[in-house]
Design an enzyme around this catalytic site. Structure first.
Site, short mmCIF file in Angstrom:
data_model
loop_
_atom_site.label_atom_id
_atom_site.label_comp_id
_atom_site.label_asym_id
_atom_site.label_seq_id
_atom_site.Cartn_x
_atom_site.Cartn_y
_atom_site.Cartn_z
N SER A 126 0.80 -1.31 -0.04
CA SER A 126 0.01 0.01 -0.13
C SER A 126 0.89 1.31 0.05
CB SER A 126 -0.86 0.05 1.29
OG SER A 126 -1.71 -0.89 1.18
N GLU A 186 -7.36 -2.49 -8.08
CA GLU A 186 -8.37 -2.16 -6.98
C GLU A 186 -7.89 -1.00 -6.19
OE1 GLU A 186 -7.38 -5.83 -4.65
OE2 GLU A 186 -8.29 -7.21 -6.12
N PRO A 187 -8.03 0.01 -6.83
CA PRO A 187 -7.82 1.16 -5.93
C PRO A 187 -8.68 1.42 -4.82
CG PRO A 187 -9.02 1.84 -8.00
CD PRO A 187 -8.59 0.20 -7.83
N ARG A 214 -3.46 5.87 12.11
CA ARG A 214 -2.19 5.74 11.36
C ARG A 214 -1.20 6.21 11.77
NH1 ARG A 214 -1.99 7.23 6.54
NH2 ARG A 214 -0.95 5.55 5.66
N TYR A 248 1.38 3.47 11.76
CA TYR A 248 2.38 3.23 10.48
C TYR A 248 3.45 4.46 10.52
CZ TYR A 248 -1.42 0.21 8.58
OH TYR A 248 -2.24 -0.77 8.49
N CYS A 304 -5.10 9.23 26.46
CA CYS A 304 -4.08 9.12 27.23
C CYS A 304 -2.97 8.04 26.68
CB CYS A 304 -4.89 8.40 28.57
SG CYS A 304 -5.82 9.63 29.42
N TYR A 323 -8.87 4.42 5.77
CA TYR A 323 -8.33 3.90 6.85
C TYR A 323 -8.15 4.77 8.05
CZ TYR A 323 -6.71 0.84 3.14
OH TYR A 323 -6.61 -0.02 1.97
#
Length: 461
Positions: free
Chosen positions: A238, A318-319, A358, A362, A389, A419
């Site tokens: 991705s 597959e976008p 994310r 990531y 927290c 996402y």
């Protein structure tokens, strides 16, 4: 971040820092490639989305909120379909799925890829034709496969020998012959985060090409003749910008296709190259257009087919992120501003890792701007953080905001369509935000805001 200021910044940002950190920047400007196409600064300085002032959106729908530019999303669907006129373009529903989005992509002539029973249920409830649905997943349950077979989904991407067993048993019981694609792990590690690189050998997806599992699975499906093997599938990761990974992947998958032809006399008619096409989260990102992607992928496939003396198969792509990601921004309200004695300024907003995991998961980079006004104040290098927290509760690692940013300001973060809502959580018992679609000067809620009653309704005590 804007211009060359994008990316993670650390350490001293005073006079000892790099010269570019001391270069004045325009904190009011919008970099077009980062924002939905119908977002702009209005005459009063506030952002507008499809003609609607974000201050009005915040007053009506609250913050945080995901704001989806419907015409932007639809336009990206059309661009992919125009770029791949002879291919099937599947919207990857895992990026973000709700019934309204299912209807939008269906109306734009797209196919739909789902990977769980819940995504399949959403697609079917929204009226997506089952024969335009593909079903992914590395651990599909018997119940999920049964529902897919009974619904008549167009194809199932098989991912393991156990799944072949399950699906074959269902096919025999019901006297049907489901169409399948074989997911192949081609050993290509995309230039992306470790957890979203999906085609190197040491990971959970697909049948290994190098280890021989892929060819053995293909031979088994063809020999048993219970399932209809339509083709091969490869997905290498991705947020990919470099086409070289697709080139290596296509070469290896088509070599397998030639091996199957030579051994069984069958040329599989389809090839799915997956998705993972990158988008711009900061100005350091330079994504290719759908037209350029299609041109490069077609050249790769045509060349490899010629080399293997294969007929060019019917392609699928597959976008997901590339369609919905740029079409959405998240609107927050500032709660506190904390200056740590010149080390860093923390701008805390009323969301965080519960609506955008994310950055923490990531190490993703995002941009931001003050959305309710413009400012003549000098730029301030700030970190936009959430209310949870956790020290890792960061929305935007580093961004230049006006030095007069203050509680009550609205902050908008672009590129949050993919996402973010789909991976949102109720961490710290925070209700998830709504998704508000805007189009032609009007707004509608397509996913409502959760409430405390929603949270308590699941707690049976």
């Amino acid at each position: 971040m804007r211009a060359h200021e994008a990316g993670a910044l650390h350490g001293d940002i005073g006079n000892r820092g790099p010269a570019w950190l001391r270069t004045p920047v325009d904190v009011n400007s919008l970099v077009p490639q980062l924002w939905p196409r119908h977002v702009a600064r209005g005459p009063a300085g506030a952002l507008t989305a499809a003609g609607l002032d974000v201050r009005d959106l915040a007053a009506e729908f609250g913050t945080p909120a995901y704001v989806l530019d419907e015409d932007d999303l639809r336009g990206r669907c059309r661009e992919f379909r125009a770029a791949f006129p002879d291919a099937d373009v599947y919207y990857a529903g895992k990026a973000f799925l709700c019934r309204a989005v299912v209807r939008m992509i269906a109306e734009e002539g797209m196919f739909l890829d789902v990977c769980t029973g819940g995504e399949l249920a959403t697609a079917l409830s929204a009226g997506m034709p089952p024969d335009r649905i593909g079903f992914h997943g590395n651990n599909k349950s018997v119940a999920e496969l049964t529902r897919a077979v009974e619904a008549g989904v167009g194809r199932i991407i098989v991912d393991s020998s156990t799944e072949i067993d399950r699906l074959s048993a269902l096919a025999r019981e019901r006297g049907v012959r489901p169409r399948v694609l074989l997911r192949v792990t081609v050993g290509v590690e995309a230039h992306t985060h470790e957890f979203i690189a999906t085609a190197h050998e040491d990971q959970k997806f697909g049948f290994s090409l190098a280890g021989g599992a892929a060819v053995a699975a293909a031979f088994r499906i063809l020999d048993e003749d219970v399932l209809e093997l339509r083709g091969l599938h490869s997905h290498i990761g991705s947020q990919i910008f470099d086409a070289s990974g697709f080139e290596v992947s296509a070469r290896r998958v088509l070599a397998l296709q030639a091996q199957i032809r030579d051994a069984r006399g069958v040329e599989l008619p389809e090839l799915d190259l997956g998705g993972g096409f990158g988008i711009a989260y900061t100005t350091q990102d330079d994504p290719a257009s759908p037209h350029d992607l299609a041109k490069r992928l077609r050249k790769i496939v045509d060349g490899e087919c010629a080399a293997e003396n294969l007929a060019v198969p019917h392609l699928s792509v597959e976008p997901g992120r590339a369609i919905v990601g740029p079409a959405v921004f998240t609107l927050y309200q500032v709660g506190t501003v904390k200056d740590l004695d010149g080390l860093r300024t923390y701008v805390s907003v009323d969301g965080g890792m519960s609506d955008n995991i994310r950055t923490a998961l990531y190490d993703a980079s995002y941009s931001a701007t003050v959305a309710n006004r413009t400012s003549a104040a000098p730029p301030l290098l700030a970190r936009v953080v959430g209310k949870h927290c956790e020290s890792g509760d960061i929305v935007v690692k580093d961004e230049f905001l006006p030095a007069d940013v203050q509680p009550g300001d609205l902050v908008a973060v672009p590129g949050t369509g993919a996402y973010c809502r789909s991976m949102a959580s109720n961490y710290n018992h925070v209700p998830r935000p709504p998704v508000v679609a805007v189009r032609d000067g009007s707004a509608r809620v397509i996913v409502r805001r959760e409430t405390e009653d929603d949270l308590l309704a699941l707690d049976v005590g």
